[in-house]
Scaffold this active site. Structure first.
Site, PDB file in Angstrom:
ATOM      1  N   CYS A  39      54.293  35.987  37.429  1.00  0.00           N
ATOM      2  CA  CYS A  39      54.463  34.612  36.975  1.00  0.00           C
ATOM      3  C   CYS A  39      55.154  33.824  38.096  1.00  0.00           C
ATOM      4  O   CYS A  39      55.748  34.398  38.992  1.00  0.00           O
ATOM      5  CB  CYS A  39      55.340  34.570  35.736  1.00  0.00           C
TER       6      CYS A  39
ATOM      7  N   ARG B  10      49.777  31.775  41.083  1.00  0.00           N
ATOM      8  CA  ARG B  10      50.320  33.075  40.660  1.00  0.00           C
ATOM      9  C   ARG B  10      49.984  33.398  39.207  1.00  0.00           C
ATOM     10  O   ARG B  10      50.072  34.547  38.793  1.00  0.00           O
ATOM     11  CB  ARG B  10      51.854  33.070  40.793  1.00  0.00           C
TER      12      ARG B  10
ATOM     13  N   TRP C 285      51.609  34.468  33.662  1.00  0.00           N
ATOM     14  CA  TRP C 285      50.473  35.382  33.767  1.00  0.00           C
ATOM     15  C   TRP C 285      50.850  36.491  32.792  1.00  0.00           C
ATOM     16  O   TRP C 285      51.690  37.323  33.078  1.00  0.00           O
ATOM     17  CB  TRP C 285      50.355  35.894  35.196  1.00  0.00           C
TER      18      TRP C 285
ATOM     19  N   ASN D 226      59.835  36.776  35.296  1.00  0.00           N
ATOM     20  CA  ASN D 226      58.680  37.313  36.016  1.00  0.00           C
ATOM     21  C   ASN D 226      58.898  38.812  36.120  1.00  0.00           C
ATOM     22  O   ASN D 226      59.903  39.250  36.670  1.00  0.00           O
ATOM     23  CB  ASN D 226      58.619  36.676  37.417  1.00  0.00           C
ATOM     24  N   GLY D 227      58.010  39.625  35.553  1.00  0.00           N
ATOM     25  CA  GLY D 227      58.190  41.072  35.599  1.00  0.00           C
ATOM     26  C   GLY D 227      58.204  41.648  34.198  1.00  0.00           C
ATOM     27  O   GLY D 227      57.784  40.981  33.245  1.00  0.00           O
TER      28      GLY D 227
ATOM     29  N   GLU E 111      34.161  52.993  47.896  1.00  0.00           N
ATOM     30  CA  GLU E 111      34.987  51.783  47.930  1.00  0.00           C
ATOM     31  C   GLU E 111      35.380  51.432  49.370  1.00  0.00           C
ATOM     32  O   GLU E 111      35.376  50.264  49.750  1.00  0.00           O
ATOM     33  CB  GLU E 111      36.215  51.986  47.035  1.00  0.00           C
TER      34      GLU E 111
ATOM     35  N   LYS F  84      34.405  47.888  51.082  1.00  0.00           N
ATOM     36  CA  LYS F  84      35.409  46.979  51.677  1.00  0.00           C
ATOM     37  C   LYS F  84      34.995  46.618  53.090  1.00  0.00           C
ATOM     38  O   LYS F  84      35.063  45.464  53.493  1.00  0.00           O
ATOM     39  CB  LYS F  84      36.800  47.640  51.730  1.00  0.00           C
TER      40      LYS F  84
ATOM     41  N   GLU G 176      31.870  44.236  53.090  1.00  0.00           N
ATOM     42  CA  GLU G 176      32.013  42.860  52.625  1.00  0.00           C
ATOM     43  C   GLU G 176      32.898  41.997  53.509  1.00  0.00           C
ATOM     44  O   GLU G 176      32.677  40.798  53.586  1.00  0.00           O
ATOM     45  CB  GLU G 176      32.418  42.780  51.147  1.00  0.00           C
TER      46      GLU G 176
ATOM     47  N   HIS H 297      21.847  67.458  53.152  1.00  0.00           N
ATOM     48  CA  HIS H 297      20.536  67.218  52.541  1.00  0.00           C
ATOM     49  C   HIS H 297      19.858  65.977  53.128  1.00  0.00           C
ATOM     50  O   HIS H 297      18.930  65.459  52.519  1.00  0.00           O
ATOM     51  CB  HIS H 297      20.689  67.078  51.021  1.00  0.00           C
TER      52      HIS H 297
ATOM     53  N   LYS I 185      34.408  35.104  44.075  1.00  0.00           N
ATOM     54  CA  LYS I 185      35.412  35.944  43.410  1.00  0.00           C
ATOM     55  C   LYS I 185      34.937  36.403  42.040  1.00  0.00           C
ATOM     56  O   LYS I 185      35.171  37.520  41.639  1.00  0.00           O
ATOM     57  CB  LYS I 185      36.739  35.186  43.296  1.00  0.00           C
TER      58      LYS I 185
HETATM   59  C1  AGP Z   1      35.021  43.677  45.313  1.00  0.00           C
HETATM   60  O1  AGP Z   1      35.677  43.663  46.515  1.00  0.00           O
HETATM   61  C2  AGP Z   1      33.981  42.695  45.139  1.00  0.00           C
HETATM   62  N1  AGP Z   1      34.460  41.390  45.346  1.00  0.00           N
HETATM   63  C3  AGP Z   1      33.035  42.869  43.946  1.00  0.00           C
HETATM   64  O2  AGP Z   1      32.349  44.053  44.140  1.00  0.00           O
HETATM   65  C4  AGP Z   1      33.654  42.861  42.526  1.00  0.00           C
HETATM   66  O3  AGP Z   1      34.373  44.029  42.313  1.00  0.00           O
HETATM   67  C5  AGP Z   1      32.526  42.745  41.500  1.00  0.00           C
HETATM   68  O4  AGP Z   1      31.858  41.513  41.687  1.00  0.00           O
HETATM   69  C6  AGP Z   1      33.002  42.865  40.078  1.00  0.00           C
HETATM   70  O5  AGP Z   1      33.951  41.900  39.773  1.00  0.00           O
HETATM   71  P1  AGP Z   1      34.821  41.987  38.462  1.00  0.00           P
HETATM   72  O6  AGP Z   1      35.716  43.173  38.579  1.00  0.00           O
HETATM   73  O7  AGP Z   1      35.546  40.689  38.401  1.00  0.00           O
HETATM   74  O8  AGP Z   1      33.857  42.159  37.315  1.00  0.00           O
END
Ligand code: AGP
Length: 607
Positions: A2, A27, A74, A100-101, A480, A484, A487, A503, A602
């Site tokens: 928060c 935040r 939050w 906050n916390g 993952e 990372k 992207e 394989h 996002k």
């Molecule tokens: C992760 O780094 C990405 N931005 C993307 O794969 C993300 O995880 C995916 O779009 C799902 O988003 P969400 O968790 O908000 O559903």
């Protein structure tokens, strides 16, 4: 996560507090509120939703005064509704607190205070602070706070005002969560983040853990955790406004990577009773009968959240022996999925707005499945359609690349697996909880690899392809790590199960292809080591993330990134940290826009 601000001085307090909140709105924003002391009484206004709602409320119901506190929330404990918005007051209307916390032991204190006749009207842990401080208050707010503090466990920061204080004063406490004081001429400020202060002063004092501070027009007095009056150094901040929002980091992604020790702690704090071994959630309750009737679990997600689901499969199967299926949200509803009331469907989505995941959840609901959302954003679509919600407490994640949202999803899935185990009547062994308690420190330990990963980034940022390998519960972490890198640096990267190399993909190996491998775990360490020997025999360049002694990898690794060991089931949360750092540093070296990579958003609200 928060945002908190406070002010005492000659200027009208409300505009100053609102301006501070505006700078902190990123935040958290499920509600906002302000409390001032007016004619010796507490007056407050709160509103659900974004800050503008509070501004509108204050336009029609103005407040005035020369000292007060304000908050953007939050939600952690209690739904994001006006009743639970801060500032929270005590039952006698003498104390208002913003927080906050998390107060981890709020339940036993609440029960005790209720037995003493204190009434509670919110679902927040914050109300415990308000009532507890009020029970100690005799006109000296700082003394009341110092008396209350030893009873409160957890990581938090808060600020309070009281009706009946002997002079204008705001009192602040820092217990693990950041709090900064701003020093002006005849006026003082406080905030959870320097961003909120710097329009007024650049002279700041950072409180230390356990500190209680009293802000009056004349100045600031501070007491440490033992109650001794102390001086903390006055610092002059020369940050530019953008740096300020990012907490001094160059990018939100770096800030969010570094917030992970706190974010993982916030995600388990208050939900696990380390004494009794009991797990309980705010907004998710599955009775023993319901859990006993389950035959399967389905985890639905996209992108990074899908990787979390793959780890979740290991956790839930290992801890409950219930079979778990993992599906992409975007695939699930385009076949005729099999689900009914014997299936627990968990939609995992940081934003809670990813349309693929939300529609897959709808499809499961139509078939009569039990539906739970695992999300970070309160009130988001996924949380509204589910019958129960397990929130990650990561706080807002601004960087498009998920970092702290991912690690907190893994913590939440671990808690969910333990909870299902508990509801199935099986014991939760002490070591399962002890590993959790050790986790924030282990994540902080992994962050210390920053310099080592930067050295590697210098070497790897010119690569055209990178292969990530893992086995067992570490395989999703290889996926993952590769995602990372893709992207935020636009380098082609693949995650692969190490045992599958022979394989096919082993044909790719030559001295130009860097390999990042995850080698940990009782079941897979030696196997991964053998797979890496095959790579080395073909001149591959190998970087290994391990929780073992680096000497155990002599002859197979060109670089070892040694992370702290936790437990096999929680190790993915620690191992992913150097992969996040590496991707970030490579992205920065390539000049990419790491916070807003090209073509990405996002929350993806299109199919
Ligand atoms: C992760 O780094 C990405 N931005 C993307 O794969 C993300 O995880 C995916 O779009 C799902 O988003 P969400 O968790 O908000 O559903």
């Amino acid at each position: 996560m928060c945002g908190i601000v406070g002010y005492v001085g000659p200027r009208p307090v409300v505009p100053l507090l609102l301006e501070g909140l505006r700078r902190l709105e990123y935040r958290g924003y499920d509600s906002a509120g302000v409390a001032v002391v007016e004619d010796g009484a507490i007056a407050r206004q709160r509103a659900e939703g974004k800050l503008d709602r509070l501004v509108e409320r204050l336009a029609s119901h103005p407040l005035s005064g020369r000292y007060g506190v304000a908050h953007t929330r939050w939600a952690t404990h209690g739904k994001p509704i006006e009743r639970n918005a801060h500032p929270v007051t005590d039952a006698r209307g003498r104390v208002a607190v913003i927080h906050n916390g998390i107060v981890e032991n709020f339940l036993p204190i609440k029960r005790r205070l209720q037995a003493e006749g204190w009434e509670f009207s919110t679902d927040t842990d914050t109300e415990v602070i308000a009532n507890l401080v009020s029970s100690h208050f005799d006109g000296d707010l700082a003394a009341a706070v110092r008396r209350a503090l030893p009873e409160l466990e957890g990581m938090y920061a808060c600020a309070l005002v009281a009706a009946g204080s002997r002079e204008d004063e705001v009192v602040a406490v820092r217990q693990g969560t950041p709090l900064v004081l701003g020093v002006g001429a005849g006026e003082q400020f406080l905030a959870s983040d320097p961003a909120a202060l710097l329009a007024h002063t650049r002279d700041v004092v950072f409180l230390e853990n356990g500190d209680v501070a009293r802000l009056t027009r004349e100045g600031i007095a501070i007491w440490d955790a033992t109650g001794r009056a102390v001086e903390r150094p006055l610092q002059r901040l020369n940050w530019d406004p953008i740096q300020i929002e990012k907490g001094g980091f160059k990018h939100f992604m770096a800030k969010e990577i570094h917030e992970q020790p706190q974010a993982v702690r916030d995600t388990f704090a208050g939900r696990v009773d380390f004494e009794s071994g009991e797990i309980a959630f705010d907004w998710l309750e599955l009775s023993r009968e319901t859990v006993a009737s389950l035959r399967r679990v389905q985890l639905l997600a996209c992108g990074t959240s899908w990787h979390a689901a793959l780890v979740g499969k290991f956790l839930i199967e290992e801890l409950t022996r219930l079979p778990v299926e993992v599906d992409y949200g975007s695939e699930y509803r385009y076949r005729d999925p099999i689900a009914d009331a014997s299936v627990l469907v968990v939609g995992i989505s940081q934003s809670g707005e990813t349309i693929d995941t939300v529609w897959a959840m709808e499809a499961a609901r139509e078939r009569g499945a039990r539906l739970v959302a695992l999300a970070n954003v309160p009130g988001s679509q996924a949380t509204r359609i589910a019958e129960g919600v397990l929130y990650t407490h990561a706080g807002p994640e601004i960087g498009v690349a998920s970092t702290k949202a991912f690690t907190t999803q893994l913590v939440a899935l671990y808690l969910l697996a333990l909870y299902l185990r508990q509801q199935l009547g099986r014991p939760i062994e002490r070591e399962l909880l002890a590993a959790l308690a050790h986790l924030p420190q282990a994540v902080a330990g992994a962050l210390e690899l920053e310099r080592a990963t930067d050295e590697l980034a210098r070497e790897l940022h010119t690569a055209t392809d990178v292969l990530y390998l893992g086995r067992g519960i570490q395989y999703p972490i290889a996926l993952e790590g590769a995602l990372k890198l893709k992207e935020i640096s636009y380098i082609h990267a693949e995650g692969y199960p190490a045992g599958e190399m022979k394989h096919g993909p082993i044909a790719l190996i030559d001295e130009h292809l860097p390999i990042v491998a995850l080698a940990s775990g009782r079941r897979t360490f030696e196997k991964v080591k053998s797979n890496l020997q095959e790579v080395k025999a073909r001149d591959g360049r190998v970087i290994v993330v391990t929780d073992r002694d680096p000497a155990d990898l002599d002859g197979v690794a060109d670089h070892v990134l040694a992370v702290p060991a936790v437990s096999e089931l929680l190790q993915p949360i620690v191992n992913v940290v150097p992969l996040q750092l590496l991707a970030y540093q490579i992205g920065v070296r390539r000049g990419a826009d790491v916070d807003q990579p090209r073509n990405l958003a996002k929350s993806v609200t299109v199919e």
